[in-house]
Design a protein around this motif. Structure first.
Motif, PDB file in Angstrom:
ATOM      1  N   UNK A  62       0.820  -1.209   0.000  1.00  0.00           N
ATOM      2  CA  UNK A  62       0.000   0.000   0.000  1.00  0.00           C
ATOM      3  C   UNK A  62       0.859   1.266   0.000  1.00  0.00           C
ATOM      4  N   UNK A  63       1.929   1.279   0.784  1.00  0.00           N
ATOM      5  CA  UNK A  63       2.777   2.480   0.848  1.00  0.00           C
ATOM      6  C   UNK A  63       3.473   2.743  -0.486  1.00  0.00           C
ATOM      7  N   UNK A  64       3.951   1.681  -1.125  1.00  0.00           N
ATOM      8  CA  UNK A  64       4.613   1.845  -2.427  1.00  0.00           C
ATOM      9  C   UNK A  64       3.614   2.286  -3.497  1.00  0.00           C
ATOM     10  N   UNK A  65       2.420   1.700  -3.452  1.00  0.00           N
ATOM     11  CA  UNK A  65       1.406   2.078  -4.435  1.00  0.00           C
ATOM     12  C   UNK A  65       0.987   3.534  -4.245  1.00  0.00           C
ATOM     13  N   UNK A  66       0.884   3.951  -2.985  1.00  0.00           N
ATOM     14  CA  UNK A  66       0.524   5.355  -2.714  1.00  0.00           C
ATOM     15  C   UNK A  66       1.608   6.296  -3.223  1.00  0.00           C
TER      16      UNK A  66
ATOM     17  N   UNK B  56       1.545  10.583 -19.253  1.00  0.00           N
ATOM     18  CA  UNK B  56       2.187  10.744 -20.551  1.00  0.00           C
ATOM     19  C   UNK B  56       3.537  10.033 -20.583  1.00  0.00           C
ATOM     20  N   UNK B  57       3.944   9.582 -21.768  1.00  0.00           N
ATOM     21  CA  UNK B  57       5.272   9.026 -21.976  1.00  0.00           C
ATOM     22  C   UNK B  57       5.436   7.636 -21.401  1.00  0.00           C
ATOM     23  N   UNK B  58       5.831   7.520 -20.140  1.00  0.00           N
ATOM     24  CA  UNK B  58       6.062   6.239 -19.465  1.00  0.00           C
ATOM     25  C   UNK B  58       5.139   6.176 -18.256  1.00  0.00           C
ATOM     26  N   UNK B  59       3.911   5.717 -18.416  1.00  0.00           N
ATOM     27  CA  UNK B  59       2.948   5.756 -17.296  1.00  0.00           C
ATOM     28  C   UNK B  59       3.297   4.816 -16.157  1.00  0.00           C
ATOM     29  N   UNK B  60       4.253   3.889 -16.377  1.00  0.00           N
ATOM     30  CA  UNK B  60       4.629   2.969 -15.293  1.00  0.00           C
ATOM     31  C   UNK B  60       5.799   3.507 -14.469  1.00  0.00           C
ATOM     32  N   UNK B  61       6.271   4.731 -14.797  1.00  0.00           N
ATOM     33  CA  UNK B  61       7.392   5.344 -14.079  1.00  0.00           C
ATOM     34  C   UNK B  61       6.925   6.656 -13.454  1.00  0.00           C
ATOM     35  N   UNK B  62       7.303   6.891 -12.212  1.00  0.00           N
ATOM     36  CA  UNK B  62       6.992   8.154 -11.528  1.00  0.00           C
ATOM     37  C   UNK B  62       8.249   8.638 -10.817  1.00  0.00           C
TER      38      UNK B  62
ATOM     39  N   UNK C 236      10.179   5.564  -9.062  1.00  0.00           N
ATOM     40  CA  UNK C 236       9.504   4.327  -8.695  1.00  0.00           C
ATOM     41  C   UNK C 236       8.794   3.783  -9.936  1.00  0.00           C
ATOM     42  N   UNK C 237       8.963   2.463 -10.178  1.00  0.00           N
ATOM     43  CA  UNK C 237       8.319   1.786 -11.312  1.00  0.00           C
ATOM     44  C   UNK C 237       7.460   0.662 -10.761  1.00  0.00           C
ATOM     45  N   UNK C 238       6.382   0.367 -11.421  1.00  0.00           N
ATOM     46  CA  UNK C 238       5.513  -0.726 -10.982  1.00  0.00           C
ATOM     47  C   UNK C 238       5.006  -1.502 -12.190  1.00  0.00           C
ATOM     48  N   UNK C 239       4.918  -2.838 -12.031  1.00  0.00           N
ATOM     49  CA  UNK C 239       4.422  -3.704 -13.102  1.00  0.00           C
ATOM     50  C   UNK C 239       3.508  -4.746 -12.479  1.00  0.00           C
ATOM     51  N   UNK C 240       2.446  -5.057 -13.157  1.00  0.00           N
ATOM     52  CA  UNK C 240       1.604  -6.180 -12.760  1.00  0.00           C
ATOM     53  C   UNK C 240       2.129  -7.447 -13.424  1.00  0.00           C
TER      54      UNK C 240
ATOM     55  N   UNK D 106      -0.712 -12.496 -10.892  1.00  0.00           N
ATOM     56  CA  UNK D 106      -0.089 -13.446  -9.961  1.00  0.00           C
ATOM     57  C   UNK D 106       0.926 -12.759  -9.055  1.00  0.00           C
ATOM     58  N   UNK D 107       1.109 -11.448  -9.255  1.00  0.00           N
ATOM     59  CA  UNK D 107       2.042 -10.732  -8.404  1.00  0.00           C
ATOM     60  C   UNK D 107       2.206  -9.283  -8.851  1.00  0.00           C
ATOM     61  N   UNK D 108       3.053  -8.550  -8.097  1.00  0.00           N
ATOM     62  CA  UNK D 108       3.311  -7.144  -8.395  1.00  0.00           C
ATOM     63  C   UNK D 108       4.783  -6.870  -8.165  1.00  0.00           C
ATOM     64  N   UNK D 109       5.337  -5.957  -8.988  1.00  0.00           N
ATOM     65  CA  UNK D 109       6.746  -5.590  -8.889  1.00  0.00           C
ATOM     66  C   UNK D 109       6.833  -4.066  -8.712  1.00  0.00           C
ATOM     67  N   UNK D 110       7.619  -3.641  -7.739  1.00  0.00           N
ATOM     68  CA  UNK D 110       7.969  -2.227  -7.574  1.00  0.00           C
ATOM     69  C   UNK D 110       9.485  -2.115  -7.621  1.00  0.00           C
ATOM     70  N   UNK D 111       9.978  -1.178  -8.428  1.00  0.00           N
ATOM     71  CA  UNK D 111      11.413  -0.898  -8.489  1.00  0.00           C
ATOM     72  C   UNK D 111      11.602   0.541  -8.011  1.00  0.00           C
ATOM     73  N   UNK D 112      12.339   0.711  -6.929  1.00  0.00           N
ATOM     74  CA  UNK D 112      12.572   2.040  -6.350  1.00  0.00           C
ATOM     75  C   UNK D 112      14.058   2.338  -6.425  1.00  0.00           C
ATOM     76  N   UNK D 113      14.410   3.453  -7.068  1.00  0.00           N
ATOM     77  CA  UNK D 113      15.816   3.875  -7.153  1.00  0.00           C
ATOM     78  C   UNK D 113      15.928   5.282  -6.594  1.00  0.00           C
TER      79      UNK D 113
END
Length: 955
Positions: free
Chosen positions: A284-288, A297-303, A315-319, A329-336
């Motif tokens: 929940x914290x990562x999704x928030x 716009x551009x790369x909607x999976x990157x913020x 932060x990137x997220x993928x289903x 079957x899962x979720x991925x968050x990449x935080x740099x």
């Protein structure tokens, strides 16, 4: 900016409209009573101050605006906003010229020419406006502009004529005056603009705008999201291998430049439970965090996000879905997250030669980073102190320091880090550059405006506001001199810039050639001669170490390709892994090296908007066998070249402005000296009168002008003798013509008089019974003919005395009013008169004006020949500083075959009369400085004729 341009166009149109109506408005103002004049004077003063202050404030705001490129020391930084800004300034200044002139002239009308009162009223209004605090931001500039407005108002009031049309020389002069005035005005704001620019650069260095990291992170995300995350998450459920899998992913996709970021992978299963994650962060914290910062716009999976003043991250997220279904079957968050302070991120390793990619630092600006009061990094050679004093303003967030030739902005970046940004200041060079650019831009815009006017031929604007271009000899000489100078500057600029480009190309090629030779020699010694016989993985393992060592030793980036042009290894593998650069050589380069038989090839390349040069060279072993192709990039070439060209263009424009002023003055002197002799001859020729003695010209020069003067003197001598003969002939001809005309006019009434007397004589001789009645008729006839003779004598007397003018100022309405009352009581005649609302004051002979309109009304009343009722209309209209009167009738008109002779003496279409009436009218109008003409359509049903009289107004 577009809204400001629209407003400027409207104000420009308003200035033109009011200027064209200024004469009419002035006449309306002179007829008002005292109270209305006082009220309108207050309104005009307020309008003058408001327009002037609004223009000055808008100029200052536009100059200080960061959205407009006004960095004239960097030519390539100027863009469309600069063009729009100059267009807005041009329109605003022309509108200011016309509006200020209109208000000053209107005040002059109200005060009956009291210039002192007008100036005092404007001064009082300006000081009162400044005292109430309506314009607080630019008070110093407004005070300076008040002095300018006073001088401008004095000039307009002192020299009120001519108003419009404006000559090109006057407009160009005013454009230079405005450019110089605006340059001086805005130069006072140059320090504030420099401080604002330093503040913006500092904020850009501190804020989240690392374009390199943003670019690479988003590219990395494109490769990451294509992985088989379902299998990876399954493998990470084993806690023993989870950490190594995450490290492997980070090294593969976030190496090189992105190694300075702390990258963590967070995995969650289908029920959002963590899978051996490296931290306590929940789903929940990562999704928030992602949802609060994402962009569609551009790369909607990157913020991107910012955690502190000097720390930011992505932060990137993928289903994750299974291979056989679309079920999550899962979720991925990449935080740099960034690990270091900003200065470390301002030297990206895209190429080692790039010193600043995050902030496009203009020329004349430098910055430095301090850690614990020690200088740790610096860009450009500004003399920043190496150590800061322990006690200073470091606790403040921002502080300024002013030096003799620079301003410094210091910013506290947190964690004992300080950013310093410095900007060079040069008031005189900045002032000259600003005036030069502004005057040049205004000249170009004025030429475009005149060209559009010549194309459209709109009489309402371009003909009446601007005078038609007439290239006199003096103008041609001036234009020729200026054109030669301008062409010379263009040729010099072209040759110099070409030299810069060629010299830079040669210098960089030599520099890169030396680097390539050194790298080639090192690689030839350190790599096995049969490197191409290894498999790709083996080649990379062998090459990577030596390549990195050579890169560190020689401070260059190196890429090595095999014989087919495929990448073996590079010191910047991240660019190839992320597909920023293709792993294959440029085909043109490959062709030149393999088929073109060249030993070395320099090629200009781009990555997006990033321009750089690269040198390619084959590497051979000691036996001459090919080991591969070497590439060394050099980024700074294009930027340095542009900077050199920009510096040259700035200097050239300043020189052009200075030389233009000098050449303009010299052109005036030279053309004046050349044409002065022609002007003397022209003046003397204009003064030539047949009835007067004409002066000879004394000229000592033995040149072409002397020959012309000699011929002129001969012409004067011949003209004098010819004039004497002509005058004698004219007198004789005039007497003969007068005698003929008088004889003809007298003969007409004498014939019926003679016949009447002979008839009476016969009746008496025959002792006719009705002799008394016959005597009565004869007497009546004689009296009528004698009256006709008296009328003939009066008209000839009028025609002879037409040159004796007694000019006075009077209201023409008084003359017309009496004549209309006199004629409208006649039978079969109706007269309508439509006077304008203001008095029509002219300077002419009142008696002759009475005679003029009496003749016109008499001719109009007799136009129908008694066949039907006649209607005569008199209408008036203002045309600038002249009054136009139309006297129209509903008669049959004038036949086409006699229209050309209508104003000739002795010509008439009536059965009686001398034919002098319209000739007298024409002479009266011309003596008053006016014009007379007519329009007619000959039709028996009564189309009518209209005579037009145009007279200049007094004053």
């Amino acid at each position: 900016m577009l809204e400001l341009l629209q407003n400027s166009l409207f104000v420009f149109w308003l200035g033109i409209f009011l200027t064209l109506q200024s004469q009419k408005v002035g006449q309306l103002l002179t007829g008002l009573n005292y109270k209305l004049k006082a009220l309108i004077a207050v309104i005009l003063v307020a309008a003058t101050i408001a327009i002037h202050f609004a223009v000055v404030e808008k100029l200052c705001s536009l100059y200080l605006s960061s959205a407009v490129a006004f960095d004239f020391n960097n030519f390539f930084s100027l863009d469309y906003t600069t063009v729009l800004a100059f267009l807005v300034l041009f329109l605003m200044l022309l509108a200011h010229l016309m509006l200020a002139r209109f208000f000053a002239r209107s005040l002059l009308f109200i005060t009956a020419g009291n210039i002192r009162f007008v100036l005092l009223a404007i001064l009082a209004g300006g000081l009162l406006t400044l005292s109430v605090g309506w314009f607080l931001q630019f008070k110093i500039q407004l005070l300076f502009s008040m002095l300018w407005l006073m001088v401008f108002a004095w000039f307009i009031c002192r020299y009120p004529k001519p108003a419009f049309p404006l000559s090109t020389v006057r407009i160009v002069t005013w454009l230079f005056v405005y450019s110089l005035s605006v340059g001086v005005l805005l130069s006072n704001l140059s320090a504030e603009r420099l401080r604002n620019r330093l503040n913006e650069i500092g904020k850009s260095l501190l804020m989240q705008n690392d374009e390199t990291s943003d670019y690479l992170v988003r590219f990395a995300s494109g490769g990451i999201r294509r992985l088989d995350w379902s299998s990876i998450i399954e493998q990470c459920k084993d806690s023993a291998s989870s950490s190594s899998i995450r490290d492997s992913l980070a090294k593969k996709y976030f190496s090189g430049y992105l190694e300075k970021f702390d990258t963590r992978f967070y995995f969650f299963d289908g029920s959002r439970q963590p899978v051996n994650n490296p931290g306590p962060e929940s789903f929940e914290s990562l999704l928030t965090l992602f949802q609060n910062n994402k962009k569609e716009e551009g790369y909607p999976w990157v913020a991107s996000f910012e955690e502190a003043f000097d720390r930011f991250g992505y932060i990137m997220t993928f289903d994750v879905t299974s291979a056989n279904s679309t079920e999550n079957t899962g979720h991925v968050f990449v935080v740099t997250r960034s690990e270091v302070i900003r200065n470390a991120m301002l030297a990206p390793e895209l190429f080692r030669q790039i010193q600043d990619f995050a902030v496009d630092l203009p020329p004349g600006f430098s910055y430095a980073w301090y850690k614990n009061n020690q200088l740790i990094d610096q860009y450009r050679n500004y003399p920043f102190p190496s150590v800061l004093p322990a006690k200073g303003p470091q606790q403040q967030s921002v502080w300024l320091q002013e030096k003799t030739d620079a301003y410094e902005t210091w910013m506290n970046a947190g964690t004992n880090s300080i950013l310093a940004v410095a900007g060079q200041r040069n008031v005189w060079i900045g002032l000259v550059s600003l005036v030069a650019y502004m005057f040049g831009a205004f000249l170009v815009l004025f030429i475009v405006l005149r060209a559009v006017g010549a194309f459209l031929q709109n009489k309402v604007f371009f003909v009446q506001v601007f005078r038609p271009v007439v290239l006199t000899i003096q103008a041609q000489i001036r234009l020729t001199i200026i054109a030669i100078l301008g062409l010379s500057f263009i040729i010099v600029a072209y040759i110099t810039i070409s030299f810069f480009i060629n010299q830079y190309t040669k210098t960089n090629e030599e520099r890169l050639a030396k680097s390539a030779a050194s790298v080639s020699a090192e690689l030839s010694q350190q790599l096995p001669g049969d490197i191409l016989s290894y498999d790709p993985a083996g080649q990379q393992n062998i090459v990577a170490g030596p390549l990195m060592q050579i890169s560190e030793n020689l401070d260059v980036d190196v890429s090595l390709y095999d014989a087919a042009g495929v990448l073996i290894s590079s010191t910047q593998n991240i660019l190839f892994v992320k597909e920023v650069i293709s792993e294959r050589m440029n085909p043109d380069v490959y062709y030149q090296l393999t088929r073109g038989q060249v030993h070395r090839h320099l090629h200009n390349e781009t990555i997006g908007n990033l321009e750089y040069s690269s040198i390619y060279q084959p590497i051979r072993n000691s036996y001459g066998n090919l080991m591969g192709y070497l590439q060394i990039p050099y980024f700074a070439t294009q930027n340095e070249l542009k900077q050199e060209i920009s510096n040259f263009v700035v200097i050239l424009i300043n020189i052009i402005a200075f030389v233009f002023l000098i050449s303009g003055g010299l052109a005036l002197l030279i053309s004046g000296s050349i044409t002065r002799s022609f002007a003397i001859i022209s003046d003397r020729m204009n003064q030539i009168r047949l009835s007067e003695k004409n002066e000879r010209i004394e000229w000592s020069g033995k040149n072409e002008i002397g020959t012309l003067v000699e011929q002129y003197n001969k012409m004067v001598d011949q003209l004098e003798s010819s004039a004497a003969r002509l005058a004698q002939n004219e007198r004789e001809l005039a007497w003969r013509e007068m005698a003929r005309q008088v004889a003809h006019e007298i003969k007409n009434p004498l014939t019926p008089m003679k016949l009447s007397l002979q008839f009476l004589q016969k009746a008496i001789k025959e002792k006719s019974a009705d002799v008394p009645q016959i005597s009565e008729r004869v007497a009546t006839n004689l009296v009528s003919q004698i009256d006709h003779l008296a009328k003939i004598a009066f008209e000839f007397s009028q025609f002879a005395n037409i040159g004796q003018v007694k000019a006075t100022e009077f209201d023409l309405h008084a003359v017309l009013k009496d004549l209309v009352l006199l004629y409208e009581i006649q039978d079969n005649l109706s007269v309508s008169w439509e006077p304008i609302e203001i008095p029509v004051v002219i300077n002419a002979d009142k008696t002759q004006m009475n005679r003029l309109f009496t003749n016109l009304l008499q001719n109009a009343s007799e136009s129908a020949g008694g066949n039907y009722a006649v209607h005569v209309s008199i209408t008036e209209s203002l045309r600038g500083d002249k009054i136009l009167l139309e006297v129209a009738d509903n008669g049959p008109g004038i036949a086409a075959d006699v229209q050309a002779r209508i104003f000739m003496p002795n010509f008439t279409t009536k059965s009686s009369g001398t034919g002098l009436g319209l000739a007298i009218c024409k002479a009266i109008v011309e003596k008053a400085g006016g014009n007379i003409w007519f329009k007619t359509k000959y039709q028996p049903d009564g189309t009518g004729t209209a005579f037009y009289v145009e007279l200049p107004l007094a004053g």
